[in-house]
Design a protein around this motif. Structure first.
Motif, short mmCIF file in Angstrom:
data_model
loop_
_atom_site.label_atom_id
_atom_site.label_comp_id
_atom_site.label_asym_id
_atom_site.label_seq_id
_atom_site.Cartn_x
_atom_site.Cartn_y
_atom_site.Cartn_z
N ARG A 211 -4.05 19.15 2.82
CA ARG A 211 -5.26 18.34 2.59
C ARG A 211 -5.88 18.70 1.24
O ARG A 211 -6.32 17.83 0.48
CB ARG A 211 -6.25 18.58 3.73
CG ARG A 211 -7.55 17.79 3.62
CD ARG A 211 -8.26 17.76 4.96
NE ARG A 211 -8.35 19.08 5.57
CZ ARG A 211 -9.32 19.95 5.31
NH1 ARG A 211 -10.26 19.66 4.42
NH2 ARG A 211 -9.35 21.12 5.93
N TYR A 212 -5.92 20.00 0.92
CA TYR A 212 -6.47 20.41 -0.37
C TYR A 212 -5.57 19.95 -1.52
O TYR A 212 -6.06 19.62 -2.60
CB TYR A 212 -6.66 21.93 -0.41
CG TYR A 212 -7.78 22.40 0.48
CD1 TYR A 212 -9.08 21.93 0.30
CD2 TYR A 212 -7.54 23.30 1.52
CE1 TYR A 212 -10.10 22.33 1.15
CE2 TYR A 212 -8.56 23.71 2.35
CZ TYR A 212 -9.84 23.23 2.16
OH TYR A 212 -10.85 23.64 2.99
N CYS A 213 -4.28 19.91 -1.28
CA CYS A 213 -3.36 19.41 -2.31
C CYS A 213 -3.59 17.93 -2.57
O CYS A 213 -3.47 17.47 -3.71
CB CYS A 213 -1.92 19.68 -1.91
SG CYS A 213 -1.46 21.44 -2.05
N ASP A 214 -3.91 17.18 -1.53
CA ASP A 214 -4.28 15.78 -1.72
C ASP A 214 -5.51 15.68 -2.63
O ASP A 214 -5.58 14.82 -3.51
CB ASP A 214 -4.60 15.14 -0.37
CG ASP A 214 -3.44 14.31 0.16
OD1 ASP A 214 -2.57 13.94 -0.64
OD2 ASP A 214 -3.42 14.04 1.37
N GLU A 215 -6.48 16.56 -2.37
CA GLU A 215 -7.70 16.56 -3.18
C GLU A 215 -7.41 16.95 -4.63
O GLU A 215 -8.01 16.40 -5.56
CB GLU A 215 -8.74 17.51 -2.56
CG GLU A 215 -10.11 17.36 -3.17
CD GLU A 215 -11.16 18.22 -2.47
OE1 GLU A 215 -12.34 18.17 -2.90
OE2 GLU A 215 -10.81 18.94 -1.51
N ILE A 216 -6.49 17.88 -4.81
CA ILE A 216 -6.10 18.28 -6.17
C ILE A 216 -5.56 17.07 -6.94
O ILE A 216 -5.92 16.83 -8.10
CB ILE A 216 -5.04 19.41 -6.11
CG1 ILE A 216 -5.70 20.72 -5.70
CG2 ILE A 216 -4.32 19.57 -7.46
CD1 ILE A 216 -4.73 21.84 -5.38
N LYS A 217 -4.71 16.29 -6.29
CA LYS A 217 -4.13 15.11 -6.94
C LYS A 217 -5.21 14.07 -7.26
O LYS A 217 -5.16 13.41 -8.29
CB LYS A 217 -3.03 14.52 -6.07
CG LYS A 217 -1.80 15.41 -5.97
CD LYS A 217 -0.66 14.75 -5.23
CE LYS A 217 -0.92 14.65 -3.76
NZ LYS A 217 0.26 14.13 -3.02
N THR A 218 -6.20 13.96 -6.39
CA THR A 218 -7.27 13.00 -6.61
C THR A 218 -8.14 13.40 -7.79
O THR A 218 -8.54 12.55 -8.61
CB THR A 218 -8.15 12.88 -5.34
OG1 THR A 218 -7.35 12.44 -4.24
CG2 THR A 218 -9.30 11.91 -5.56
N LEU A 219 -8.42 14.69 -7.92
CA LEU A 219 -9.32 15.18 -8.97
C LEU A 219 -8.61 15.48 -10.29
O LEU A 219 -9.27 15.67 -11.31
CB LEU A 219 -10.07 16.44 -8.49
CG LEU A 219 -11.06 16.27 -7.34
CD1 LEU A 219 -11.60 17.64 -6.92
CD2 LEU A 219 -12.21 15.37 -7.76
N TRP A 220 -7.30 15.54 -10.26
CA TRP A 220 -6.53 16.00 -11.42
C TRP A 220 -6.86 15.22 -12.69
O TRP A 220 -7.09 15.80 -13.75
CB TRP A 220 -5.04 15.91 -11.11
CG TRP A 220 -4.15 16.57 -12.11
CD1 TRP A 220 -3.53 15.98 -13.18
CD2 TRP A 220 -3.79 17.97 -12.15
NE1 TRP A 220 -2.78 16.90 -13.87
CE2 TRP A 220 -2.93 18.13 -13.26
CE3 TRP A 220 -4.09 19.06 -11.36
CZ2 TRP A 220 -2.38 19.36 -13.60
CZ3 TRP A 220 -3.54 20.29 -11.69
CH2 TRP A 220 -2.69 20.44 -12.81
N SER A 221 -6.89 13.92 -12.59
CA SER A 221 -7.07 13.09 -13.80
C SER A 221 -8.50 13.13 -14.34
O SER A 221 -8.73 12.78 -15.51
CB SER A 221 -6.69 11.63 -13.49
OG SER A 221 -7.52 11.11 -12.46
N VAL A 222 -9.47 13.55 -13.53
CA VAL A 222 -10.86 13.59 -13.99
C VAL A 222 -11.32 15.01 -14.30
O VAL A 222 -12.47 15.22 -14.69
CB VAL A 222 -11.81 12.94 -12.96
CG1 VAL A 222 -11.47 11.47 -12.79
CG2 VAL A 222 -11.74 13.66 -11.61
N ALA A 223 -10.44 15.99 -14.12
CA ALA A 223 -10.82 17.38 -14.39
C ALA A 223 -10.73 17.69 -15.87
O ALA A 223 -9.90 17.12 -16.59
CB ALA A 223 -9.92 18.33 -13.59
#
Length: 223
Positions: A211-223
């Motif tokens: 679940r946290y890895c899903d969140e990483i992918k979601t936030l990756w482009s805006v980090a």
């Protein structure tokens, strides 16, 4: 797109605010190639204790060596002070009895240091991987250290780390005649003075990590 995060940073991410999560990912996307690792002597002495059945002599020698060092700058001064404190605190950590009862053989890490979780490369790179033979059977275990005075991990974060060590050893290191033992897959937080082994319910931790890895992918482009 490639997503990558180190095991301790994933644990940190799991309990961070959204702004901190973005900072963590920004550091993972563009790591500083000139970053000097902190507390190297302290970590090496702790690893030596782990593989010598809890013998604390390397800790005492490490403290004396650090005391004799003359820092040349503020960074070295902080490293010296925090390293001494870390070694003193580690002496109070209760290591699992199994680490004291059997002799261990150090296992080379090899070239592969990571596994993939839900499309995210998680760099595991345990600080120690060891093999022990008990009643003719070969078992593997590993330890990941966390030495951060201002960022102590809670039990859940440490369980995520020990879970990933267990999965990594099974997928990458273990040979056909070797079994990975959950009790020997350890996450050790020196300043938190706690050691957590891989849980019996490994699937729950893996579900959380995915679940946290899903969140990483979601936030990756805006980090």
């Amino acid at each position: 797109m490639e997503y990558k995060i180190s095991i301790n940073q994933l644990a940190d991410f799991s309990n961070a605010t959204e702004s901190k999560k973005k900072r963590i990912l920004k550091q993972q996307k563009k790591p500083n190639p000139f970053l000097i690792p902190w507390y190297q002597l302290a970590k090496s002495r702790i690893k030596k204790v782990i593989v010598t059945n809890g013998d604390l002599k390397p800790i005492e020698l490490g403290i004396e060596e650090l005391k004799s060092r003359i820092p040349k700058n503020q960074r070295q001064s902080i490293d010296k002070q925090v390293s001494i404190e870390a070694l003193r605190l580690f002496k109070e950590v209760r290591l699992p009895q199994m680490l004291k009862d059997f002799s261990y053989e150090i296992v080379k890490k090899g070239k592969i240091k990571s596994i993939y979780m839900n499309g995210v490369e998680v760099i595991i790179s345990p600080d120690v991987i060891y093999r022990v033979e008990i009643n003719g059977r070969k078992f593997l275990g590993g330890v990941k250290l966390h030495v951060a005075k201002g960022n102590i991990f809670d039990n859940k974060q440490l369980r995520y780390i020990s879970t990933l060590i267990y999965k990594y050893l099974n997928e990458v290191i273990a040979q056909k005649d070797e079994e990975v033992l959950k009790d020997l897959c350890l996450s050790l937080d020196v300043f938190g003075q706690r050691v957590i082994s891989a849980p019996n319910n490994i699937q729950k931790s893996l579900h959380d990590i995915n679940r946290y890895c899903d969140e990483i992918k979601t936030l990756w482009s805006v980090a």
